[in-house]
Design an enzyme around this catalytic site. Sequence first.
Site, PDB file in Angstrom:
ATOM      1  N   ASP A 165       0.840  -1.195   0.000  1.00  0.00           N
ATOM      2  CA  ASP A 165       0.000   0.000   0.000  1.00  0.00           C
ATOM      3  C   ASP A 165       0.874   1.244   0.000  1.00  0.00           C
ATOM      4  OD1 ASP A 165      -1.951   1.888   0.269  1.00  0.00           O
ATOM      5  OD2 ASP A 165      -3.028   0.833   1.860  1.00  0.00           O
ATOM      6  N   ASP A 166       0.890   1.966  -1.118  1.00  0.00           N
ATOM      7  CA  ASP A 166       1.656   3.212  -1.262  1.00  0.00           C
ATOM      8  C   ASP A 166       3.160   2.976  -1.360  1.00  0.00           C
ATOM      9  OD1 ASP A 166      -0.893   4.169  -0.799  1.00  0.00           O
ATOM     10  OD2 ASP A 166      -0.359   5.503   0.854  1.00  0.00           O
ATOM     11  N   CYS A 194      -6.300   4.143  -3.166  1.00  0.00           N
ATOM     12  CA  CYS A 194      -6.513   2.751  -2.757  1.00  0.00           C
ATOM     13  C   CYS A 194      -7.742   2.048  -3.328  1.00  0.00           C
ATOM     14  CB  CYS A 194      -6.590   2.680  -1.243  1.00  0.00           C
ATOM     15  SG  CYS A 194      -5.105   3.258  -0.423  1.00  0.00           S
ATOM     16  N   ARG A 232      -7.761  -1.168  -6.053  1.00  0.00           N
ATOM     17  CA  ARG A 232      -8.052  -2.547  -5.620  1.00  0.00           C
ATOM     18  C   ARG A 232      -9.235  -3.134  -6.384  1.00  0.00           C
ATOM     19  NH1 ARG A 232      -5.332  -2.815  -0.387  1.00  0.00           N
ATOM     20  NH2 ARG A 232      -3.923  -1.054  -0.632  1.00  0.00           N
ATOM     21  N   LYS A 280      -5.428  -5.602   3.987  1.00  0.00           N
ATOM     22  CA  LYS A 280      -6.370  -4.484   3.858  1.00  0.00           C
ATOM     23  C   LYS A 280      -7.268  -4.670   2.630  1.00  0.00           C
ATOM     24  CE  LYS A 280      -6.137   0.216   2.200  1.00  0.00           C
ATOM     25  NZ  LYS A 280      -5.374   1.469   2.121  1.00  0.00           N
ATOM     26  N   HIS A 298     -10.633  -2.748   1.662  1.00  0.00           N
ATOM     27  CA  HIS A 298     -10.966  -1.409   1.155  1.00  0.00           C
ATOM     28  C   HIS A 298     -11.846  -1.410  -0.100  1.00  0.00           C
ATOM     29  CE1 HIS A 298      -9.416   3.000   1.470  1.00  0.00           C
ATOM     30  NE2 HIS A 298     -10.691   2.849   1.776  1.00  0.00           N
ATOM     31  N   SER A 310      -8.348   1.660   5.199  1.00  0.00           N
ATOM     32  CA  SER A 310      -7.002   2.182   5.474  1.00  0.00           C
ATOM     33  C   SER A 310      -6.747   2.355   6.970  1.00  0.00           C
ATOM     34  CB  SER A 310      -6.795   3.525   4.774  1.00  0.00           C
ATOM     35  OG  SER A 310      -6.758   3.339   3.380  1.00  0.00           O
ATOM     36  N   HIS A 319       1.479   2.492   3.856  1.00  0.00           N
ATOM     37  CA  HIS A 319       0.484   3.547   4.099  1.00  0.00           C
ATOM     38  C   HIS A 319       0.704   4.101   5.511  1.00  0.00           C
ATOM     39  CE1 HIS A 319      -3.440   5.498   4.416  1.00  0.00           C
ATOM     40  NE2 HIS A 319      -3.649   5.248   3.121  1.00  0.00           N
ATOM     41  N   ASP A 374      -0.326  -0.780  -4.775  1.00  0.00           N
ATOM     42  CA  ASP A 374      -1.627  -0.265  -5.225  1.00  0.00           C
ATOM     43  C   ASP A 374      -1.563   1.126  -5.830  1.00  0.00           C
ATOM     44  OD1 ASP A 374      -1.163   1.163  -2.854  1.00  0.00           O
ATOM     45  OD2 ASP A 374      -3.289   1.232  -2.348  1.00  0.00           O
ATOM     46  N   ASN A 375      -0.511   1.856  -5.504  1.00  0.00           N
ATOM     47  CA  ASN A 375      -0.286   3.193  -6.082  1.00  0.00           C
ATOM     48  C   ASN A 375       1.096   3.657  -5.642  1.00  0.00           C
ATOM     49  OD1 ASN A 375      -2.628   3.823  -3.678  1.00  0.00           O
ATOM     50  ND2 ASN A 375      -0.671   4.847  -3.442  1.00  0.00           N
ATOM     51  N   LYS A 383       1.695   9.632  -5.190  1.00  0.00           N
ATOM     52  CA  LYS A 383       0.339   9.146  -4.920  1.00  0.00           C
ATOM     53  C   LYS A 383      -0.694  10.264  -5.105  1.00  0.00           C
ATOM     54  CE  LYS A 383      -2.626   7.430  -1.223  1.00  0.00           C
ATOM     55  NZ  LYS A 383      -2.734   6.905   0.138  1.00  0.00           N
TER      56      LYS A 383
HETATM   57 MG    MG Z   1      -2.661   3.030  -1.443  1.00  0.00          MG
END
Ligand code: MG
Length: 480
Positions: free
Chosen positions: A47-48, A87, A91, A146, A148, A171, A233, A285-286, A303
Amino acid sequence: MPPYLAPPARITAWLSRLALIYACFLASPWTLVARPVKPNFIVIFCDDLGYGDIGPFGSTLNRTPHLDRMAQEGMRLTSFYSSCSVCSPSRASLMTGCYAQRLDMHVNDKNLCVLFPGDRKGLSPSEVTIAEVLRPHGYATACIGKWHLGDQPAFLPTRQGFDRYFGIPYSNDMKETKDGTRPPLPLMRNERVIEAPAEQSTLTKRYTDETIDFINQHQDRPFFIYLPHTFPHVPLFAGVDYLGKSGNGLYGDVIEELDASTGAILNTLRKLRLHHRTLVIFTSDNGAMFGRGRSNGVLRGHKGTTWEGGMREPFLAWWPGQIPPDTTSGALASTLDVLPTLTHLAGAKLPENRILDGHNLWPVLGRLPGGRSACDYFYYYQMDQLQALRDARWKLHLPMVAKRRNWGAPEPASPLMLFDLSSDTGETHDLADAYPAVVERLLQQAQQMRPELGDRGLVAQGRRASGWVESPELLRITTR
Ligand code: MG
């Protein structure tokens, strides 16, 4: 001596050479073997995590020996994208092979860019996830981390094809508010909250243990594990064994724990002799947020933006015997391709009666003869706005009177810009004036996608309905 009778010394030399070739063949992690009928799949989704945050993509700040080895034994994709720079939409695409705009998952119920606790929206139960493609073919399925994609019961992983769920539903910064509009961050097992607030410093370790436990329990049947990590994240938390150990502050500690987690999972597969039967994908995811210690490498932006830094991700694919070691491909690919690829490898059927946006990527990953990406164009959407598109070489930023931003910031005008990504991945030299024919071709291509997935003020004809509940509840430890 007749020419067809080689002298003994020459025969001995040939035999020695053959023995050496055979020894190298055995020692190589890429000993091409017949592809298993129903291979296992593990998708590790950070995540991130930024493009430049790990060793195989140039990080010198974070030590990632396990990911370095994974890259040496597998393939790096250098033009792999998430479908969105935040996010929830990202996803939704990974799980379904569709742009989030097609799923009505590009904004939440209040037109914000991601889902929040108690949101009325969620991924529609009628959409078909990777888990729902694989489970009818005998796969055991687990989502560990996670989610989301909606925190209401109808939207949880257990209702989207996963046999087991362990993790946080959104998150980790969506914590309890004093006015009671958000509950303490829940940790869930299946559909029950088992801890609130979740103890975040142990999350990565618990996700890793849960993954290894699932592998051990299902080593005799095909499995699919989706491991969407909570980190990096913010807020950042590292386990006690990693805290203060990196040379890059708490961010580096977190990255190095994620690296160790991946190493523990790959070592489990090796120990159980499952490595020849398991495809492992590692990506994000990003892109990384803007900030010290974080890195999107040479990419511009971060991001939340449609610059490369927001959406181009580090990507590793590992499958000894099937994916050639220490290889790199610049093929245009994205999270949209994961579902079609796994579907193909499992011998399963793609979801019917609906349009998917992704393509089978196996010809690239397996280095099949003539194998190439079937993705001709990739579209950079920000919420309801098409902001850019690219082909194998060129990226066009579309002209906008008001450029949509995720966090409610003022929306400035943005000019048309053209970048040659084959020589300028940092998007520094605008070539729009020099290549008018390329600009015109990409403008026409954008015009073809607009009616399908929409653009600000233009209805998306290809959009399907999201899931929706009228009276959402907050996830609390006592509710279920
Ligand atoms: Mg993310």
